[in-house]
Design an enzyme around this catalytic site. Structure first.
Site, PDB file in Angstrom:
ATOM      1  N   GLU A   1       0.866  -1.183   0.000  1.00 19.28           N
ATOM      2  CA  GLU A   1       0.000   0.000   0.000  1.00 19.28           C
ATOM      3  C   GLU A   1       0.900   1.230   0.000  1.00 19.28           C
ATOM      4  O   GLU A   1       1.649   1.448   0.952  1.00 19.28           O
ATOM      5  CB  GLU A   1      -0.921   0.017   1.214  1.00 19.28           C
ATOM      6  CG  GLU A   1      -1.917   1.156   1.206  1.00 19.28           C
ATOM      7  CD  GLU A   1      -2.829   1.169   2.421  1.00 19.28           C
ATOM      8  OE1 GLU A   1      -2.541   0.448   3.390  1.00 19.28           O
ATOM      9  OE2 GLU A   1      -3.844   1.895   2.399  1.00 19.28           O
TER      10      GLU A   1
ATOM     11  N   LEU B   1     -14.140   8.886   3.016  1.00 17.60           N
ATOM     12  CA  LEU B   1     -13.366   9.269   4.204  1.00 17.60           C
ATOM     13  C   LEU B   1     -14.307   9.596   5.361  1.00 17.60           C
ATOM     14  O   LEU B   1     -14.098   9.155   6.501  1.00 17.60           O
ATOM     15  CB  LEU B   1     -12.513  10.495   3.830  1.00 17.60           C
ATOM     16  CG  LEU B   1     -11.564  11.099   4.854  1.00 17.60           C
ATOM     17  CD1 LEU B   1     -10.364  11.701   4.126  1.00 17.60           C
ATOM     18  CD2 LEU B   1     -12.227  12.199   5.666  1.00 17.60           C
TER      19      LEU B   1
ATOM     20  N   GLN C   1     -17.307   8.495   5.653  1.00 14.18           N
ATOM     21  CA  GLN C   1     -18.004   7.239   6.016  1.00 14.18           C
ATOM     22  C   GLN C   1     -17.115   6.406   6.936  1.00 14.18           C
ATOM     23  O   GLN C   1     -17.542   5.808   7.905  1.00 14.18           O
ATOM     24  CB  GLN C   1     -18.316   6.464   4.722  1.00 14.18           C
ATOM     25  CG  GLN C   1     -18.830   5.044   4.909  1.00 14.18           C
ATOM     26  CD  GLN C   1     -18.480   4.153   3.705  1.00 14.18           C
ATOM     27  OE1 GLN C   1     -17.556   4.436   2.951  1.00 14.18           O
ATOM     28  NE2 GLN C   1     -19.219   3.086   3.535  1.00 14.18           N
TER      29      GLN C   1
HETATM   30  N1  LIG Z   1     -15.748   0.969  -4.127  1.00 11.18           N
HETATM   31  C1  LIG Z   1     -16.138   1.430  -2.920  1.00 11.18           C
HETATM   32  N2  LIG Z   1     -17.391   1.903  -2.747  1.00 11.18           N
HETATM   33  C2  LIG Z   1     -17.797   2.379  -1.545  1.00 11.18           C
HETATM   34  N3  LIG Z   1     -17.011   2.415  -0.436  1.00 11.18           N
HETATM   35  C3  LIG Z   1     -15.757   1.948  -0.569  1.00 11.18           C
HETATM   36  C4  LIG Z   1     -15.251   1.440  -1.797  1.00 11.18           C
HETATM   37  N4  LIG Z   1     -13.954   1.045  -1.599  1.00 11.18           N
HETATM   38  C5  LIG Z   1     -13.679   1.314  -0.301  1.00 11.18           C
HETATM   39  N5  LIG Z   1     -14.747   1.843   0.317  1.00 11.18           N
HETATM   40  C6  LIG Z   1     -14.854   2.289   1.717  1.00 11.18           C
HETATM   41  O1  LIG Z   1     -14.211   3.574   1.752  1.00 11.18           O
HETATM   42  C7  LIG Z   1     -13.364   3.685   2.911  1.00 11.18           C
HETATM   43  C8  LIG Z   1     -11.910   3.849   2.454  1.00 11.18           C
HETATM   44  O2  LIG Z   1     -11.535   2.663   1.781  1.00 11.18           O
HETATM   45  P1  LIG Z   1     -10.040   2.093   1.980  1.00 11.18           P
HETATM   46  O3  LIG Z   1      -9.707   2.025   3.438  1.00 11.18           O
HETATM   47  O4  LIG Z   1      -9.935   0.846   1.168  1.00 11.18           O
HETATM   48  O5  LIG Z   1      -9.231   3.281   1.317  1.00 11.18           O
HETATM   49  P2  LIG Z   1      -7.663   3.552   1.388  1.00 11.18           P
HETATM   50  O6  LIG Z   1      -7.273   4.076   0.063  1.00 11.18           O
HETATM   51  O7  LIG Z   1      -6.937   2.351   1.909  1.00 11.18           O
HETATM   52  O8  LIG Z   1      -7.602   4.692   2.494  1.00 11.18           O
HETATM   53  P3  LIG Z   1      -6.271   5.359   3.160  1.00 11.18           P
HETATM   54  O9  LIG Z   1      -5.507   5.998   2.082  1.00 11.18           O
HETATM   55  O10 LIG Z   1      -6.812   6.331   4.113  1.00 11.18           O
HETATM   56  O11 LIG Z   1      -5.557   4.215   3.814  1.00 11.18           O
HETATM   57  C9  LIG Z   1     -13.585   2.421   3.717  1.00 11.18           C
HETATM   58  O12 LIG Z   1     -14.590   2.674   4.681  1.00 11.18           O
HETATM   59  C10 LIG Z   1     -14.081   1.418   2.684  1.00 11.18           C
HETATM   60  O13 LIG Z   1     -14.942   0.438   3.265  1.00 11.18           O
END
Ligand SMILES: Nc1ncnc2c1ncn2[C@@H]1O[C@H](COP(=O)(O)OP(=O)(O)OP(=O)(O)O)[C@@H](O)[C@H]1O
Ligand SMILES: Nc1nc(=O)c2ncn([C@H]3C[C@H](O)[C@@H](CO)O3)c2[nH]1
Length: 258
Positions: A130, A190, A192
């Site tokens: 990541e 974010l 959510q």
């Molecule tokens: N395709 C999607 N549709 C709706 N909600 C999503 C989707 N993908 C991820 N989420 C939700 O959005 C939020 C952020 O997702 P995720 O943690 O995977 O993002 P991230 O890029 O890893 O974030 P960060 O950069 O902060 O680590 C989480 O609550 C996740 O459940």
């Protein structure tokens, strides 16, 4: 780099877990982690490294979770827990509250912890990370400096560290998967997710971070990319994104042959 700085760095470096030694390999000088047997590290050419890049809350962790069940893939998530607890100090929260004061501290620590991730040992032939030490520099350090929240001298110090590390340590990346998510969608996700430190983030910050991703990974106008870029539009809902990840599985794993 002055002799004193070199001495400091080499003392710091010798404290590192992996036994590192400078070796000549293929005519280019680089530090490889000397490890016997099957253990592989980033410098091992047998290992494939895929970095999943994207804005905050763009869906990187969800993407990594999807591939974490695939055999022969090791998933390395961002060490956010380390940034939220540096011997009791929540450096991530401090930075969001006062980026001018704490930006350099967080970026220095993130550069160290991401380097450690790149160099982590594994028996898996494929690693999906990541983000990377590269996006920490080209996205977040750039944003702090360009938005006037980082002193030039701090920016220069971080750059010299980054240049020295990426010149002297082998940090191969075979593919960058860019989850291209609109700032608005990231903002909604974010909110959510409700990560406490991020509740102060305005949409404008996500727009800056988005633009820096686009300049780096799409337009190629800001900094060199360490690997080919596979762009996956990621504004769709969860179910559709899981299908998208499956559709791209072959392309993503084809990086192992490149
Ligand atoms: N395709 C999607 N549709 C709706 N909600 C999503 C989707 N993908 C991820 N989420 C939700 O959005 C939020 C952020 O997702 P995720 O943690 O995977 O993002 P991230 O890029 O890893 O974030 P960060 O950069 O902060 O680590 C989480 O609550 C996740 O459940
Ligand atoms: N300032 C700063 N520099 C970085 O290199 C960096 N990498 C990630 N992050 C922030 C984004 C999410 O809030 C949270 C999880 O990705 O950490 C960073 N923030």
């Amino acid at each position: 780099m002055t002799a004193a700085a070199a001495r400091f760095f080499l003392n710091f470096w010798s404290a590192f877990r992996p036994v590192v030694r400078t070796v000549k390999s293929g005519g280019t000088r680089g530090i490889r982690t000397g490890t016997p047997g099957k253990l592989m590290r980033s410098g091992d050419s047998r290992r494939t490294v895929i970095c999943v890049e994207g804005n905050i809350a763009s869906g990187k962790t969800t993407c990594l979770d999807y591939f974490s069940n695939t055999s022969n893939i090791q998933v390395l998530t961002e060490p956010v827990s380390k940034w939220r607890n540096v011997h009791g100090h929540n450096l991530l929260a401090l930075m969001y509250q006062d980026p001018q004061r704490w930006g350099i501290s967080l970026q220095t620590y993130i550069q160290l912890t991401m380097l450690d991730k790149h160099l982590s040992a594994t028996t898996a032939p494929v690693t999906m990370m990541e983000r990377s030490i590269f996006s920490a520099k080209h996205i977040f350090v750039e944003n702090l400096y360009r938005s006037g929240k980082m002193l030039e001298v701090d920016y220069i110090i971080l750059n010299e560290w980054f240049d020295w590390i990426t010149t002297n340590v082998s940090l191969p990346v075979n593919l960058i998967v860019y989850l291209q998510t609109s700032p608005q969608t990231c903002y909604e996700r974010l909110k959510q997710r409700c990560r406490e430190e991020e509740m102060v983030i305005p949409l404008e910050y996500l727009e800056f971070i988005h633009q820096l991703h686009e300049d780096w990974l799409i337009k190629g106008t800001s900094a060199p990319v360490p690997a080919p870029v596979l762009v996956i539009p990621a504004d769709y809902d969860l179910q559709k994104m899981l299908h998208k990840y499956e559709e791209h599985r072959e392309k993503i794993l084809a990086a192992t042959n490149s």
